[in-house]
Design a protein around this motif. Structure first.
Motif, mmCIF file in Angstrom:
data_model
loop_
_atom_site.group_PDB
_atom_site.id
_atom_site.type_symbol
_atom_site.label_atom_id
_atom_site.label_comp_id
_atom_site.label_asym_id
_atom_site.label_seq_id
_atom_site.Cartn_x
_atom_site.Cartn_y
_atom_site.Cartn_z
ATOM 1 N N VAL A 195 0.872 -1.169 0.000
ATOM 2 C CA VAL A 195 0.000 0.000 0.000
ATOM 3 C C VAL A 195 0.912 1.222 0.000
ATOM 4 C CG1 VAL A 195 -1.790 1.286 1.206
ATOM 5 C CG2 VAL A 195 -1.761 -1.195 1.322
ATOM 6 N N VAL A 196 0.823 2.014 -1.061
ATOM 7 C CA VAL A 196 1.681 3.187 -1.198
ATOM 8 C C VAL A 196 0.833 4.438 -0.995
ATOM 9 C CG1 VAL A 196 3.346 4.388 -2.675
ATOM 10 C CG2 VAL A 196 3.046 1.909 -2.900
ATOM 11 N N ASP A 197 1.052 5.131 0.122
ATOM 12 C CA ASP A 197 0.334 6.386 0.377
ATOM 13 C C ASP A 197 1.023 7.133 1.507
ATOM 14 O OD1 ASP A 197 -0.539 5.325 2.856
ATOM 15 O OD2 ASP A 197 -2.370 4.526 1.979
ATOM 16 N N LYS A 198 0.404 8.237 1.929
ATOM 17 C CA LYS A 198 0.993 9.073 2.970
ATOM 18 C C LYS A 198 0.301 8.890 4.322
ATOM 19 C CE LYS A 198 2.260 12.693 -0.381
ATOM 20 N NZ LYS A 198 3.713 12.515 -0.296
ATOM 21 N N PHE A 199 -0.551 7.880 4.445
ATOM 22 C CA PHE A 199 -1.379 7.731 5.635
ATOM 23 C C PHE A 199 -0.861 6.603 6.529
ATOM 24 C CE2 PHE A 199 -4.130 8.860 1.991
ATOM 25 C CZ PHE A 199 -4.328 10.197 2.322
ATOM 26 N N GLU A 200 -0.514 6.968 7.756
ATOM 27 C CA GLU A 200 -0.020 5.982 8.710
ATOM 28 C C GLU A 200 -1.173 5.260 9.397
ATOM 29 O OE1 GLU A 200 3.062 5.238 9.203
ATOM 30 O OE2 GLU A 200 4.143 6.884 8.238
ATOM 31 N N ARG A 201 -0.963 4.011 9.722
ATOM 32 C CA ARG A 201 -1.830 3.238 10.609
ATOM 33 C C ARG A 201 -3.275 3.083 10.127
ATOM 34 N NH1 ARG A 201 1.622 6.092 13.771
ATOM 35 N NH2 ARG A 201 0.185 7.766 14.334
ATOM 36 N N GLN A 202 -3.445 2.790 8.833
ATOM 37 C CA GLN A 202 -4.781 2.412 8.343
ATOM 38 C C GLN A 202 -4.969 0.909 8.565
ATOM 39 O OE1 GLN A 202 -6.935 4.638 5.232
ATOM 40 N NE2 GLN A 202 -4.969 4.619 4.188
ATOM 41 N N PHE A 203 -4.958 0.513 9.832
ATOM 42 C CA PHE A 203 -4.869 -0.899 10.173
ATOM 43 C C PHE A 203 -5.971 -1.751 9.548
ATOM 44 C CE2 PHE A 203 -2.827 0.912 14.190
ATOM 45 C CZ PHE A 203 -1.548 0.754 13.697
ATOM 46 N N ASN A 204 -7.215 -1.282 9.616
ATOM 47 C CA ASN A 204 -8.309 -2.108 9.094
ATOM 48 C C ASN A 204 -8.278 -2.216 7.580
ATOM 49 O OD1 ASN A 204 -9.248 -2.827 11.569
ATOM 50 N ND2 ASN A 204 -11.124 -1.619 11.505
ATOM 51 N N MET A 205 -7.877 -1.177 6.909
ATOM 52 C CA MET A 205 -7.709 -1.287 5.457
ATOM 53 C C MET A 205 -6.622 -2.309 5.141
ATOM 54 S SD MET A 205 -5.745 1.063 2.843
ATOM 55 C CE MET A 205 -5.882 0.968 1.068
ATOM 56 N N TRP A 206 -5.501 -2.237 5.855
ATOM 57 C CA TRP A 206 -4.398 -3.173 5.619
ATOM 58 C C TRP A 206 -4.848 -4.608 5.900
ATOM 59 C CZ3 TRP A 206 -0.166 -0.053 8.763
ATOM 60 C CH2 TRP A 206 0.027 1.187 8.130
ATOM 61 N N ARG A 207 -5.651 -4.797 6.951
ATOM 62 C CA ARG A 207 -6.173 -6.137 7.240
ATOM 63 C C ARG A 207 -7.052 -6.637 6.086
ATOM 64 N NH1 ARG A 207 -6.939 -3.892 12.803
ATOM 65 N NH2 ARG A 207 -5.377 -4.930 14.112
ATOM 66 N N ASN A 208 -7.890 -5.752 5.570
ATOM 67 C CA ASN A 208 -8.783 -6.144 4.478
ATOM 68 C C ASN A 208 -8.013 -6.540 3.224
ATOM 69 O OD1 ASN A 208 -11.102 -5.791 5.958
ATOM 70 N ND2 ASN A 208 -11.544 -3.749 5.165
ATOM 71 N N ILE A 209 -6.926 -5.838 2.950
ATOM 72 C CA ILE A 209 -6.113 -6.170 1.776
ATOM 73 C C ILE A 209 -5.519 -7.566 1.933
ATOM 74 C CG2 ILE A 209 -3.972 -5.593 0.550
ATOM 75 C CD1 ILE A 209 -4.641 -2.632 1.119
ATOM 76 N N ARG A 253 -13.055 2.901 8.312
ATOM 77 C CA ARG A 253 -13.113 4.243 8.903
ATOM 78 C C ARG A 253 -12.258 4.338 10.155
ATOM 79 N NH1 ARG A 253 -19.479 4.890 9.437
ATOM 80 N NH2 ARG A 253 -19.202 2.680 9.981
ATOM 81 N N PHE A 254 -11.922 3.205 10.742
ATOM 82 C CA PHE A 254 -11.068 3.213 11.936
ATOM 83 C C PHE A 254 -9.613 3.325 11.497
ATOM 84 C CE2 PHE A 254 -14.964 1.370 13.419
ATOM 85 C CZ PHE A 254 -15.095 1.856 14.717
ATOM 86 N N VAL A 255 -9.033 4.488 11.707
ATOM 87 C CA VAL A 255 -7.645 4.756 11.340
ATOM 88 C C VAL A 255 -6.876 5.072 12.612
ATOM 89 C CG1 VAL A 255 -6.082 6.259 10.033
ATOM 90 C CG2 VAL A 255 -8.307 5.620 9.061
ATOM 91 N N GLY A 256 -5.764 4.382 12.829
ATOM 92 C CA GLY A 256 -4.969 4.631 14.018
ATOM 93 C C GLY A 256 -5.286 3.639 15.128
#
Length: 428
Positions: free
Chosen positions: A180-194, A324-327
């Protein structure tokens, strides 16, 4: 004298024009280079566009992100969309723009569908512990790696990733890597979904990379007809109890961790090993560790509460974590809360366990992000109760066991009883 000054002025004027032209050319070149590197991600010495999987018949190889996903209609007409456009919708609730690169590395060994894929997420500072996980598990893993979107960070991470992947044969054999290439730290749930979206087995385990599997829970599950029957039924999530050392220094030495339940209980009795985050009982207390110490067979979680966040194995075809849960704070609990509300029961494995490997925490970030996510989680739980209740009623599932967890959990929400009466009446 005047003539000389005029000629001198012309020479100076020509020199200025020449310098201006050079400046314009250099500015254009710099702008183009900036656009190319910052937005197209194709100027990383070939690293960022690494794809080692065989080309699929449904894809037309183009530049990264522009691969065409195509399908044929019954009338014989081909339709298509770009990979990047498709993925932007798949993960549309996450912070944008965010560029997903699936299967940056693809495991050489195709897993059996009836297997368990560990889905996890890592950043550069967790590469060494992930290396141990791949070696220890020796089974399918789907991992999301976040790449900070700046040239220096990208180059550093990609180089380290290639070293990690090429130096561990188990990594090549079992691990699928997605970026995942972006500027946003700790998008944990998005990373889990991927990691879950691209897992290639019917069952997944949502695991934080810092946990060391001390027992072979994979074989425990796959070799048990009773447990596999529960997983295949689609209404079961299996909990692997998690521990940590009371003296966090001991948690640094994974080679000394116990490998049997008997050894773990001995450490518990000597108060060296405790439930993970023992100071915050809601996180893992519902697993009923007191019962686990003497258990010899699967047992059901009967005291569920919304802050419960165990490490679980469950069917891949289930709910997705809300992006929507970031961090820090509530992200995993929200994911597991929705899983429970959807009709999934939690059952605890009696002889398997994990131990946390000690590491430092970003306490300042955790404190603030937990505060924001707590507010979001309060509203989220109510939203889910009403949404799933209406869904069950419309689909004729309200009077089935599938709705039991929701009825038990949501009945105390203000206005819930009246809403159920309205939904039930409207459905008739």
């Amino acid at each position: 004298m005047v003539k000389l000054r005029a000629e001198g002025t012309k020479i100076i004027s020509k020199g200025i024009k020449w310098l201006v032209q050079i400046y314009v050319v250099l500015s254009v070149m710099y702008t183009l280079n900036h656009f190319y590197t910052e937005y197209l991600y194709n100027d990383l010495d070939g690293n960022i566009i690494q794809r080692n999987e065989p080309e699929l018949e449904t894809q037309i190889p183009l530049s990264w992100g522009q691969d065409r996903l195509s399908w044929k209609s019954h009338s014989g007409v081909y339709d298509y969309m770009t990979e990047e456009f498709f993925l932007s919708k798949v993960f549309s609730e996450s912070m944008q723009p965010s560029h997903v690169i699936p299967y940056y590395f693809r495991a050489q060994e195709a897993p059996n569908e009836e297997d368990i894929t560990i889905t996890t997420l890592i950043t550069l500072d967790r590469f060494s512990v992930f290396d141990r996980l791949a070696t220890n598990y020796k089974g399918p893993i789907s991992v999301t790696i976040h790449v900070n979107d700046d040239q220096e960070s990208r180059d550093k991470l990609i180089n380290a990733l290639h070293d990690l992947y090429n130096n561990n044969p188990y990594m090549k054999q079992y691990v699928d890597v997605h970026l995942v290439v972006d500027k946003f730290e700790r998008q944990f749930n998005m990373w889990r979904n991927i990691a879950k979206f691209f897992a290639r087995t019917n069952y997944v385990m949502m695991l934080d990379v810092d946990f060391h599997p001390c027992t072979n829970f994979r074989r425990t599950i796959l070799d048990s007809p009773e447990i596999m029957e529960k997983l295949r039924a689609g209404n079961t999530a299996l909990v692997v109890p998690a521990f940590e050392y009371a003296d966090l220094i001991e948690g640094l030495y994974y080679t000394t961790f116990p490998r049997t339940k008997e050894d773990a209980i001995e450490l518990v009795n000597s108060k060296r090993l405790v439930m993970f985050h023992a100071a915050w009982k809601p996180g893992h207390g519902s697993s009923n560790y007191t019962h686990w110490y003497g258990a010899n067979e699967l047992y059901k979680v009967t005291q569920y509460q919304y802050q419960y966040e165990p490490y679980v194995i469950f069917p891949k075809h289930s709910i997705w974590c809300d992006e929507r849960f970031v961090g820090y704070g509530a992200n995993k609990a929200a994911c597991l809360f929705e899983l429970y509300l959807s009709g999934i029961d939690y059952w605890v494995l009696p002889n398997d366990f994990l131990i946390h490997q000690t590491h430092e925490y970003l306490e300042s970030a955790r404190r603030n992000e937990r505060k924001f996510n707590k507010k979001l989680y309060d509203h989220f739980r109510e939203e889910l109760c009403f949404r799933y209740a209406r869904n069950f009623i419309i689909n004729g599932e309200w009077e089935t066991p599938k709705a039991h967890n929701l009825k038990e959990t949501c009945q105390k929400i203000r206005g819930f009883t009246q809403a159920i009466k309205y939904f039930t009446k409207a459905d008739k």
